[in-house]
Design a protein around this motif. Structure first.
Motif, PDB file in Angstrom:
ATOM      1  N   SER A  74       1.003  -1.092  -0.051  1.00 44.01           N
ATOM      2  CA  SER A  74       0.132   0.008  -0.132  1.00 44.01           C
ATOM      3  C   SER A  74       0.786   1.123   0.032  1.00 44.01           C
ATOM      4  O   SER A  74       2.065   1.183   0.309  1.00 44.01           O
ATOM      5  CB  SER A  74      -0.936   0.114   1.279  1.00 44.01           C
ATOM      6  OG  SER A  74      -0.176   0.125   2.541  1.00 44.01           O
ATOM      7  N   GLU A  75       0.316   2.458  -0.371  1.00 44.01           N
ATOM      8  CA  GLU A  75       1.098   3.674  -0.448  1.00 44.01           C
ATOM      9  C   GLU A  75       1.096   4.202   1.032  1.00 44.01           C
ATOM     10  O   GLU A  75       0.397   3.955   1.934  1.00 44.01           O
ATOM     11  CB  GLU A  75       0.506   4.444  -1.320  1.00 44.01           C
ATOM     12  CG  GLU A  75       0.427   3.987  -2.666  1.00 44.01           C
ATOM     13  CD  GLU A  75      -0.224   5.093  -3.938  1.00 44.01           C
ATOM     14  OE1 GLU A  75      -0.608   4.669  -4.862  1.00 44.01           O
ATOM     15  OE2 GLU A  75      -0.357   6.048  -3.398  1.00 44.01           O
ATOM     16  N   THR A  76       2.094   5.129   1.311  1.00 47.92           N
ATOM     17  CA  THR A  76       1.970   6.050   2.341  1.00 47.92           C
ATOM     18  C   THR A  76       1.964   7.124   2.145  1.00 47.92           C
ATOM     19  O   THR A  76       2.049   7.707   0.709  1.00 47.92           O
ATOM     20  CB  THR A  76       3.060   5.958   3.262  1.00 47.92           C
ATOM     21  OG1 THR A  76       4.422   6.067   2.389  1.00 47.92           O
ATOM     22  CG2 THR A  76       3.152   4.350   4.050  1.00 47.92           C
ATOM     23  N   ILE A  77       1.230   8.263   2.678  1.00 50.32           N
ATOM     24  CA  ILE A  77       1.292   9.546   2.303  1.00 50.32           C
ATOM     25  C   ILE A  77       2.461  10.215   2.155  1.00 50.32           C
ATOM     26  O   ILE A  77       3.549  10.080   3.039  1.00 50.32           O
ATOM     27  CB  ILE A  77       0.167  10.481   3.149  1.00 50.32           C
ATOM     28  CG1 ILE A  77       0.701  10.674   4.379  1.00 50.32           C
ATOM     29  CG2 ILE A  77      -1.189   9.763   2.991  1.00 50.32           C
ATOM     30  CD1 ILE A  77      -0.133  11.856   5.103  1.00 50.32           C
ATOM     31  N   PRO A  78       2.647  11.132   1.230  1.00 52.81           N
ATOM     32  CA  PRO A  78       4.027  11.706   1.147  1.00 52.81           C
ATOM     33  C   PRO A  78       4.484  12.843   2.121  1.00 52.81           C
ATOM     34  O   PRO A  78       5.207  13.382   2.187  1.00 52.81           O
ATOM     35  CB  PRO A  78       4.061  12.398  -0.272  1.00 52.81           C
ATOM     36  CG  PRO A  78       2.759  12.652  -0.565  1.00 52.81           C
ATOM     37  CD  PRO A  78       1.962  11.545   0.295  1.00 52.81           C
ATOM     38  N   PHE A  79       3.650  12.846   3.134  1.00 49.09           N
ATOM     39  CA  PHE A  79       3.821  13.946   4.304  1.00 49.09           C
ATOM     40  C   PHE A  79       3.969  13.135   5.463  1.00 49.09           C
ATOM     41  O   PHE A  79       2.857  13.023   6.257  1.00 49.09           O
ATOM     42  CB  PHE A  79       2.639  14.893   4.348  1.00 49.09           C
ATOM     43  CG  PHE A  79       2.574  15.656   3.095  1.00 49.09           C
ATOM     44  CD1 PHE A  79       1.374  15.264   2.173  1.00 49.09           C
ATOM     45  CD2 PHE A  79       3.408  16.750   2.564  1.00 49.09           C
ATOM     46  CE1 PHE A  79       1.317  16.094   0.899  1.00 49.09           C
ATOM     47  CE2 PHE A  79       3.235  17.466   1.499  1.00 49.09           C
ATOM     48  CZ  PHE A  79       2.063  16.947   0.656  1.00 49.09           C
ATOM     49  N   PRO A  80       5.093  12.663   6.061  1.00 46.94           N
ATOM     50  CA  PRO A  80       5.108  11.749   7.160  1.00 46.94           C
ATOM     51  C   PRO A  80       4.631  12.314   8.371  1.00 46.94           C
ATOM     52  O   PRO A  80       4.304  11.791   9.347  1.00 46.94           O
ATOM     53  CB  PRO A  80       6.558  11.297   7.031  1.00 46.94           C
ATOM     54  CG  PRO A  80       7.314  12.257   6.057  1.00 46.94           C
ATOM     55  CD  PRO A  80       6.265  12.830   5.205  1.00 46.94           C
ATOM     56  N   GLN A  81       4.839  13.733   8.405  1.00 41.02           N
ATOM     57  CA  GLN A  81       4.366  14.442   9.683  1.00 41.02           C
ATOM     58  C   GLN A  81       2.940  14.323   9.857  1.00 41.02           C
ATOM     59  O   GLN A  81       2.451  14.538  10.980  1.00 41.02           O
ATOM     60  CB  GLN A  81       4.868  15.842   9.784  1.00 41.02           C
ATOM     61  CG  GLN A  81       4.166  16.962   8.792  1.00 41.02           C
ATOM     62  CD  GLN A  81       4.534  16.750   7.480  1.00 41.02           C
ATOM     63  OE1 GLN A  81       5.265  15.795   6.780  1.00 41.02           O
ATOM     64  NE2 GLN A  81       4.505  17.801   6.641  1.00 41.02           N
ATOM     65  N   MET A  82       2.107  13.896   8.724  1.00 37.96           N
ATOM     66  CA  MET A  82       0.530  13.955   9.117  1.00 37.96           C
ATOM     67  C   MET A  82       0.221  12.504   8.958  1.00 37.96           C
ATOM     68  O   MET A  82      -1.034  12.303   9.042  1.00 37.96           O
ATOM     69  CB  MET A  82       0.104  14.650   7.769  1.00 37.96           C
ATOM     70  CG  MET A  82       0.431  16.228   7.604  1.00 37.96           C
ATOM     71  SD  MET A  82      -1.143  17.206   6.815  1.00 37.96           S
ATOM     72  CE  MET A  82      -0.870  16.535   5.406  1.00 37.96           C
ATOM     73  N   ALA A  83       1.008  11.869   8.817  1.00 38.10           N
ATOM     74  CA  ALA A  83       0.843  10.246   8.781  1.00 38.10           C
ATOM     75  C   ALA A  83       0.159   9.798  10.329  1.00 38.10           C
ATOM     76  O   ALA A  83       0.761  10.331  11.245  1.00 38.10           O
ATOM     77  CB  ALA A  83       1.993   9.376   8.434  1.00 38.10           C
ATOM     78  N   PRO A  84      -0.667   8.920  10.376  1.00 43.69           N
ATOM     79  CA  PRO A  84      -1.245   8.772  11.504  1.00 43.69           C
ATOM     80  C   PRO A  84      -0.592   8.119  12.641  1.00 43.69           C
ATOM     81  O   PRO A  84       0.547   7.227  12.395  1.00 43.69           O
ATOM     82  CB  PRO A  84      -2.304   7.660  11.298  1.00 43.69           C
ATOM     83  CG  PRO A  84      -2.106   7.076   9.964  1.00 43.69           C
ATOM     84  CD  PRO A  84      -1.257   8.159   9.168  1.00 43.69           C
ATOM     85  N   SER A  85      -0.622   8.681  13.979  1.00 45.58           N
ATOM     86  CA  SER A  85       0.054   8.225  14.988  1.00 45.58           C
ATOM     87  C   SER A  85      -0.998   7.089  15.519  1.00 45.58           C
ATOM     88  O   SER A  85      -2.145   7.464  15.626  1.00 45.58           O
ATOM     89  CB  SER A  85       0.263   9.454  16.043  1.00 45.58           C
ATOM     90  OG  SER A  85       1.188  10.170  15.751  1.00 45.58           O
ATOM     91  N   LEU A  86      -0.537   5.882  15.437  1.00 47.69           N
ATOM     92  CA  LEU A  86      -1.603   4.670  15.716  1.00 47.69           C
ATOM     93  C   LEU A  86      -1.543   4.451  17.002  1.00 47.69           C
ATOM     94  O   LEU A  86      -0.537   4.230  17.739  1.00 47.69           O
ATOM     95  CB  LEU A  86      -1.133   3.607  15.019  1.00 47.69           C
ATOM     96  CG  LEU A  86      -1.091   3.920  13.354  1.00 47.69           C
ATOM     97  CD1 LEU A  86      -0.297   2.942  12.665  1.00 47.69           C
ATOM     98  CD2 LEU A  86      -2.659   4.020  12.954  1.00 47.69           C
ATOM     99  N   GLY A  87      -3.063   4.593  17.781  1.00 47.47           N
ATOM    100  CA  GLY A  87      -3.076   4.187  19.000  1.00 47.47           C
ATOM    101  C   GLY A  87      -2.613   2.774  19.462  1.00 47.47           C
ATOM    102  O   GLY A  87      -2.998   1.846  18.692  1.00 47.47           O
ATOM    103  N   ASN A  88      -2.216   2.696  20.554  1.00 48.06           N
ATOM    104  CA  ASN A  88      -2.191   1.085  20.941  1.00 48.06           C
ATOM    105  C   ASN A  88      -2.265   1.118  22.670  1.00 48.06           C
ATOM    106  O   ASN A  88      -2.464   2.256  23.149  1.00 48.06           O
ATOM    107  CB  ASN A  88      -0.906   0.830  20.659  1.00 48.06           C
ATOM    108  CG  ASN A  88       0.272   1.700  20.984  1.00 48.06           C
ATOM    109  OD1 ASN A  88       0.435   1.816  22.287  1.00 48.06           O
ATOM    110  ND2 ASN A  88       0.949   2.038  20.178  1.00 48.06           N
TER     111      ASN A  88
END
Lengths: 282, 454, 732
Positions: free
Chosen positions: C360-374
């Motif tokens: 899958s792709e990732t968005i080209p703006f890593p600062q906006m990529a989701p911080s995933l809850g855990n």
């Protein structure tokens, strides 16, 4: 108010059961639900609440069986006595089947429920006096009565929640019967738009709330007498005919999935279900 | 043995019956008060229901009908008592009906009035009940003539008005007697008004007989049709347990049955309270009891026919409903119905009990209880065990509101009846006189033509 | 849709409506005379408001983190109903029941309307200025180490702002916590596939074998997967897809399976290895790892019949490509990571990599990529709180007082924090413990961008825009709040932004070309972006591992159980309630649970056989006791659960959060033991052991099904056909 009117229009008033000399034209709304695609998620049921101003009755009234879900999702188990339901469960969305020969229509003392020219079973709220004979006669028990005055009941529509109410749909007071209308408000709006453009409603132009919401697209809705509509094609390929109490294809094992519920009662429902399929190889 | 002694003087008949119109004793007022209290409970329940909605009756989907419809049918059934005695037996020249038909006819009228109340109580929007009447409106909307409920409305209205007419017309000669024997006061004014100037002339009597007979002939098919129409509320539906062709005769038989049982009850009460032993004699009681027994057997037969036809049909849904009635949550009521309706009347076959007043009082009440249960068993189990299994058995018991209104209706009926007994003669004086052999044509000293040689 | 050149905010200021008015007409008892109906004059509506005609706006659903795009119907300035956005690649015009209830989140009568400051047990209303002032005061002299910011999963510009805010303190204590999260799956995927969340192409598979992944109900992106499922059933090459679900408690997905296998809790990994063994196609390391997992052993450990294992293996071999998913098998157990590793092996062995498990792709703006809850984040936070480490605690989009496992004693820990600030929509359990509660705009009133974790087809940024003017004058958007807080720290940098809207607009316009708007002017680009609601991007494509080792794969021997606490507690995640944040939306409370049809209350599912042993009937109030605590719930006899387990749904049992949530049901989180997955530190959801006892009380279970239960009593109501008998060739 004339006896003349009564005599002249009686046949039309009561006789929308399809016959050759008076077929549905240009619309006959019908639905087809694919039980193999239905996952039982209840999205359609919640969408119906949102679209049609259905009241939430709360735990106590729900326990008394006074819930108002026009679209209910039923869940069935296989009945072969196994320890676990190893072939899963089965979900069935059930709502008013808009029967062509509806048992509810004949018995209303004040003619609050009738058949429309486009094949819907209509419920006229302001005519209803609440005798509930229609519900008594419904084989599917898909009619819901307003047992309380929900607009004035606490916590049903507290302030601000009233703003969510759909202005196209009456909010019913107590003593009135209601049921699925195939989102008649949307149908009317679509018909008006089409009429203004001098045509009929195209397939896919209007969607019922449940159909629009269903994540798997299990619900097909449209004009049964439009040969281009998806629902017409489905009924045709499944060889299910509207005005029969027993389909020809049921004579032998056709392998076709389409069926209607309690067909033998000759209510001629307008909703066809497609049987769920289960893999035999596993 | 004669039904009543033949040597009762006409004057004595007048005296005995008019005595019942005297100012009542304390017990009367106590009973009126109780009836009023029970009725008020019913009214209170209805007001509560009106304001809050039908939900307080604990009705729901699918149990949309409950005690209101069951009790409605029960009261319609009770109303057939009068018609049976007044009209049918009149045509059959069964003279033994004469002392007892008056109160039976009154019972008919009041039962119908009570039944009419239930129609109102049962619908969700009582304030718009008039939609079911064909009144002139600017939308050109008619009620739905295909609906059995509408036929109900028409039929009951007709039946009620005819019964009131029948009761009234039949009372005219008696009202004249009352008028002639009363002191000044509201009673005299009332009777004068109501007796329509009856003088007892030949011509009047002739017209009277013809009118009475005509209404009787008219009333019989009406009575049969009314309860048949009520039966068609169910028979015309395709719900399992309802879609039975034998319902019309079954309902009519049941109606006659409960009417007769009620007659026995009121017979015993009135006989005791007003000391009408001379008129409501044991032979007449015996005849009534035997009639009741016969009807009980007819009803039992029709019941058995219904079950048998369900049994040998291929209608799985109906069979399920029958089995459900016999073994499900309603079983206590169903077997109660069978016991009270088919087993208890067997007592009436024994001569020993046919004139045993205490036994008959209990039996007649049980018979009516059985008939009420029968109506409930027709209405309720089909809802909770219909075609669609998903909706089965969902909290089908009536709430206290429903019971309150049902009991309130009995209070209402009692109230009406008790008022009737004290305002109008509950034994038909002129008809009893016809039964009595008139020994002397001479008038006694104290009697004059004005006072009442009627 | 809307043309460019108008001022959207002016439009939204047209709120020509108030009160309980127009819709309550008809046959009700209200009238104009008694003052309960009002007539609204539209003699001067705004240009583009035609009373009676609805306008539709696109936005993003915030009810869960799938990030479906929605379309809101707005009439006379108020939003009425949400639909799916037909142009969305995630949900393609569809929306689930949870999404529909978004309007009830927005119009909820129990929404917070004013900032509240704790005074003893009460909350006193204060102004926003005071609130900001108070925060600044409390943060004075506070070191980055001494403050903690707890949030739920975050992405987009809000994440950027928060990151900047925390950076201004040098604070690294951003805890991203989600009670319901596929965190173990992510870690296992990273190891097995090289990507935390590859694309699972259900619609390309001929067989889907799911180990507890409820992809139709509540797993990752249910609406999207449901659509794929529909295609899957229609079939690849005309052959209808087959779903096999392996789990200890039937989920919605399990209910739709062709074959549902009730497996002994925790032994999913063993079954996976057993299937690999039965396939007989594995080589090298993998073959060695599965050598000992023969049918007999696997059947004995898992409870699945040997013949069934063979059938599954045969089908997987015959119908390729298939897709194997790990869900609760991974999240449930202390050896969840090993389970997931074993399950993911199957995809390699079956040759699904690159076919149904795709990059899958990732968005080209890593600062906006989701911080995933855990849930591991929660443990860290809890450790810090218990140690008294934090002087200031912020909480946003998280309700740990409700969702933290009871054994962590989070509430007590939280009390140790010096000053607690909660940003909330409602007074939920966590807000009730805070010192300062700041009311938020609802998701339908707020601006934002969101990047979903699971990108369905291409990389995208979801746009969130208000569907109507604020309902309550004194709520603020989280973005606006962060901006205000940032202005306290970095006034110069942020003073140019009047509000979050301005910041967002500026941020997006700055990157116009990267976002596909290189050739158009700013206003047009902005309006088009809002109109579409989705910014589709081309992003860097990840890479899938082509092979994987099985070294070190060790599955624990199945334990015989604990004599004192013999049963596994499976807290189930339902699609509508999830972790309980939507329990105050009445449609969801009244929407029957698809499997039990129970409403408004909790229940404990017990297998009928087990119930018969213990003489339990439906409605008996059962006390469920774990080492941590006890709860009581009504018993429901449910065949879709392993006899060694009982299941209580998550999401109910609130003692705060408004009239529709408070007092309904019980909260199984309360009695959960603190057992964590050994590899990832994630909470092992099914590891709490319980014992059940009757209390002697009995209630009527409030549910939709009648006395017939799920039986059709011989009638043809819901029918099924075997694939042997059905002819699908002619179907439309």
């Amino acid at each position: 108010m004339s006896v003349n009117n009564l005599l002249e229009n009686w046949a039309q008033f009561r006789h929308f059961h399809p016959v050759d000399d008076k077929p549905h034209d240009p619309y006959k709304w019908a639905m087809s639900i694919d039980l193999d695609a239905c996952t039982g998620c209840n999205a359609c049921s919640v969408a119906c609440y949102a679209e049609n101003n259905l009241p939430v009755v709360g735990k106590e009234k729900y326990q008394h069986g006074q819930s108002m879900h026009w679209m209910r999702i039923e869940r069935y188990w296989d009945e072969d006595g196994r320890e676990f339901p190893d072939q899963g469960a089965q979900f069935l969305p059930m709502m008013c089947q808009q029967c062509e020969a509806a048992p509810c229509e004949t018995v209303c003392p004040v003619a609050a429920t009738n058949h429309t020219a486009d094949g819907l079973n209509s419920q006229i709220y302001n005519r209803c006096i609440g005798s509930r004979y229609c519900s008594a006669n419904c084989p599917f028990k898909v009619r819901y009565f307003n047992w309380y005055d929900y607009p004035t009941t606490d916590n049903v529509w507290p302030a601000e929640m009233t703003q969510q109410l759909n202005p196209d749909v009456t909010v019913r007071g107590k003593g009135v019967m209601e049921k699925c209308t195939f989102c008649v408000q949307r149908l009317s709006a679509a018909k008006v738009t089409a009429k203004n453009e001098g045509r009929i409603v195209k397939d896919g132009e209007v969607q019922t709330a449940c159909q629009q919401s269903c994540p798997t697209g299990a619900i097909s809705f449209g004009n049964l007498v439009d040969p281009e509509s998806r629902v017409h094609k489905q009924w045709q390929t499944q060889q299910v005919e509207l005005d029969k109490d027993k389909q020809d294809k049921d004579e032998e094992d056709s392998g076709l999935r389409g069926y209607r519920i309690l067909e033998e009662l000759r209510a001629y429902p307008s909703v066809m279900y497609l049987e769920r399929v289960r893999e035999s190889a596993v | 043995m004669k039904d009543i002694r033949e040597d009762i003087a006409w004057v004595k008949i007048n005296q005995d019956v008019l005595k019942s119109l005297e100012n009542p004793r304390k017990l009367y007022w106590i009973i009126i008060f109780c009836a009023l209290a029970v009725f008020s409970v019913g009214v209170g329940c209805e007001v509560y229901q009106y304001r809050n909605g039908m939900g307080v009756a604990n009705l729901n989907n699918p149990n949309v009908w409950g005690l209101y419809i069951a009790t409605f049918i029960f009261w319609i059934g009770m109303s057939h008592s009068g018609t049976l005695l007044s009209a049918i037996l009149h045509l059959m020249h069964a003279d033994w009906r004469k002392p007892i038909y008056r109160f039976a006819e009154a019972m008919t009228t009041f039962s119908l009035m009570t039944a009419g109340l239930f129609v109102m109580v049962h619908i969700g929007r009582l304030w718009q009940f008039y939609y079911s009447l064909p009144y002139p409106n600017e939308r050109g909307v008619w009620p739905n003539f295909q609906s059995p409920l509408l036929w109900d409305a028409m039929a009951i209205f007709t039946y009620l008005s005819s019964s009131v007419l029948f009761l009234f017309v039949g009372m005219i000669p008696d009202l004249a007697i009352c008028r002639d024997n009363m002191k000044e006061g509201w009673r005299k004014k009332l009777y004068t008004l109501l007796s329509l100037g009856w003088e007892g002339t030949d011509r009047q009597w002739r017209n009277f007989r013809v009118t009475y007979l005509t209404i009787a002939c008219f009333l019989i098919p009406l009575a049969v049709s009314v309860h048949s129409i009520v039966a068609s509320d169910f028979g015309m539906s395709q719900q399992p347990g309802w879609h039975v062709t034998s319902f019309p005769p079954y309902f009519v038989a049941g109606a006659l049955y409960s009417g007769c049982a009620a007659i026995i009850t009121l017979f015993i009460i009135l006989r005791y309270v007003f000391k009408f032993e001379e008129y409501m004699t044991l032979p007449i009681l015996k005849k009534t009891v035997r009639l009741t027994f016969a009807i009980a057997m007819v009803w039992t037969y029709l019941n058995a026919v219904e079950f048998a036809s369900v049994w040998y049909s291929h209608d799985g849904a109906s069979k399920d409903v029958l089995i459900q009635k016999m073994t499900g949550p309603f079983a206590f009521a169903w077997w109660g119905m069978v016991f009270c309706g088919s087993v208890v009347p067997l007592v009436l076959a024994f001569k020993r009990f046919q004139t045993n007043i205490p036994v008959l009082l209990v039996v007649s009440l049980l018979l009516n209880l059985g008939m009420w249960l029968e109506r409930w068993m027709i209405v309720a189990p089909t809802f909770s065990h219909g075609y669609y299994p998903w909706t089965w058995d969902h909290d089908q018991w009536p709430s206290m509101i429903q019971w309150g209104i049902v009991f309130g209706s009995f209070g209402w009926f009692t109230l009406l009846f008790m008022v009737f007994c004290k305002v109008f003669p509950s034994v038909s004086m002129y008809e009893v006189k016809e039964m009595v052999y008139h020994r002397s044509l001479h008038l006694k000293k104290s009697e004059t033509a004005e006072q009442g040689a009627h | 849709m809307i043309d460019s050149g108008f001022d959207r905010r002016d439009f939204l200021k047209v709120l020509g409506w108030s009160g309980a008015a127009v819709a309550l007409s008809g046959c009700g008892n209200t009238s104009i005379e008694d003052g309960r109906e009002t007539v609204v004059s539209y003699s001067e509506p705004a240009d583009y408001v035609i009373p009676g005609i609805g306008v539709y706006y696109n936005s993003t659903c915030a009810q869960c983190d799938a990030g479906c795009n929605i379309n809101g119907r707005v009439r006379e300035g108020r939003v009425l109903k949400l639909e799916g956005n037909p142009d969305s690649t995630i949900n393609r015009g569809k929306i689930c029941g949870l999404g529909q209830a978004g309007v009830q989140h927005h119009y909820n009568p129990d929404r917070l309307r004013e900032p509240l400051l704790r005074k003893g047990d009460q909350g006193e209303t204060i102004s926003w200025e005071k609130a900001y002032g108070l925060i600044a005061e409390k943060l004075k002299g506070v070191d980055g180490e001494e403050m903690a910011f707890l949030t739920g999963g975050m992405s987009g510009h809000l994440k950027v702002l928060l990151g900047n805010y925390l950076a201004s303190f040098g604070c690294k204590n951003h805890f991203v916590y989600e009670a319901v999260s596929p965190a173990v799956v992510r870690a296992a995927n990273k190891k097995s596939y090289g990507m935390a969340m590859p694309r699972f192409s259900i619609n390309k598979a001929k067989v889907v074998l799911s180990f507890g992944a409820d992809f139709l109900g509540s797993w990752i992106s249910p609406v999207h997967f449901s659509q794929q499922y529909a295609q899957f059933r229609k079939g690849v090459d005309g052959q209808r897809g087959v779903l096999i679900q392996v789990e200890s408690k039937m989920t919605l997905t399990g209910a739709n399976a062709d074959r549902w296998l009730a497996i002994r809790p925790g032994t999913e990994g063993v079954l996976a290895l057993g299937i690999i063994n039965a396939l007989g196609t594995a080589t090298g390391e993998i073959a060695a790892a599965v050598k000992d997992y023969d049918r007999a052993r696997v059947s004995a450990e898992t409870g699945i019949a040997p013949g069934q294992i063979d059938k599954v293996a045969a089908l997987l071999k015959l119908r390729s490509p298939s897709l194997v998913l790990a869900g609760s098998a991974a999240e449930g157990y202390a050896h969840g990571s090993q389970n997931a590793a074993a399950i993911n092996l199957l995809n390699h062995v079956l040759g699904n990599m690159g076919k149904t498990v795709e990059v899958s792709e990732t968005i080209p703006f890593p600062q906006m990529a989701p911080s995933l809850g855990n849930t591991a984040a929660l443990k860290s936070l809890n450790d810090g709180l218990s140690a008294g480490k934090y002087k200031v605690l912020f909480s946003y989009a998280a309700n740990p007082v409700f969702t933290a496992p009871g054994a962590l004693k989070f509430k007590e820990g939280m009390a140790k924090a010096g000053f607690k600030v909660a940003f909330a929509h409602y007074l939920d359990e966590t807000a009730m413990q805070a010192d300062l509660v700041l009311p938020l705009d609802s998701a339908l009133e707020d601006w934002g961008t969101q990047v979903p974790e699971y990108l369905a087809t291409c990389a995208q940024i979801n746009v969130q825009q208000p569907l109507m003017e604020k309902l309550h004058a004194n709520t603020r958007g989280m973005g606006d709040i962060l901006l205000a807080l940032l202005k306290q720290r970095r006034a110069d940098e942020y003073k140019g932004y009047e509000d979050y809207y301005a910041y967002l607009r500026d941020a997006l316009l700055k990157n116009k070309s990267a976002l596909g708007g290189g050739k158009i002017d700013d206003d047009t680009f902005w309006n088009e972006t809002l109109t579409k609601g989705i910014i589709k991007l081309e992003g860097p494509v990840g890479s899938l591992a082509t092979k994987v080792g099985a070294a070190g794969l060790k599955l624990p021997v199945s334990d015989d159980g604990d004599d004192q606490y013999p049963l596994h507690l499976i807290p189930s995640v339902t699609a509508s309630l999830r972790d309980g944040r939507h329990a105050n939306q009445p449609w969801l409370q009244e929407s029957p649970d698809p499997l039990t049809t129970i409403v408004w209350d909790s229940w404990v599912e017990i297998h009928p056989k087990k119930a018969a042993e213990l003489h339990i009937v439906e409605g008996d109030i059962i006390e469920i006791a774990s080492r941590t605590g006890t709860i009581k719930a009504q018993a429901y006899l449910f065949p879709g659960i392993h006899p060694d387990a009982v299941s209580v749904p998550l999401g109910r049992g609130h003692d705060a959060m408004g009239r529709y949530a408070k007092g309904f049901g019980v909260n199984p989180f309360q009695i959960m033991d603190a057992v964590f997955d050994k590899e990832t530190g994630e909470l092992a959801m099914h590891e709490t052991r319980v014992k059940i006892t009757k209390t002697g009380q009995r209630v009527i279970v409030v549910k939709d099904e009648g006395a017939a239960g799920g039986k059709q009593m011989g009638k043809k109501i819901a029918v099924r056909l075997s694939t042997d008998d059905v002819d699908l060739s002619e179907e439309v």
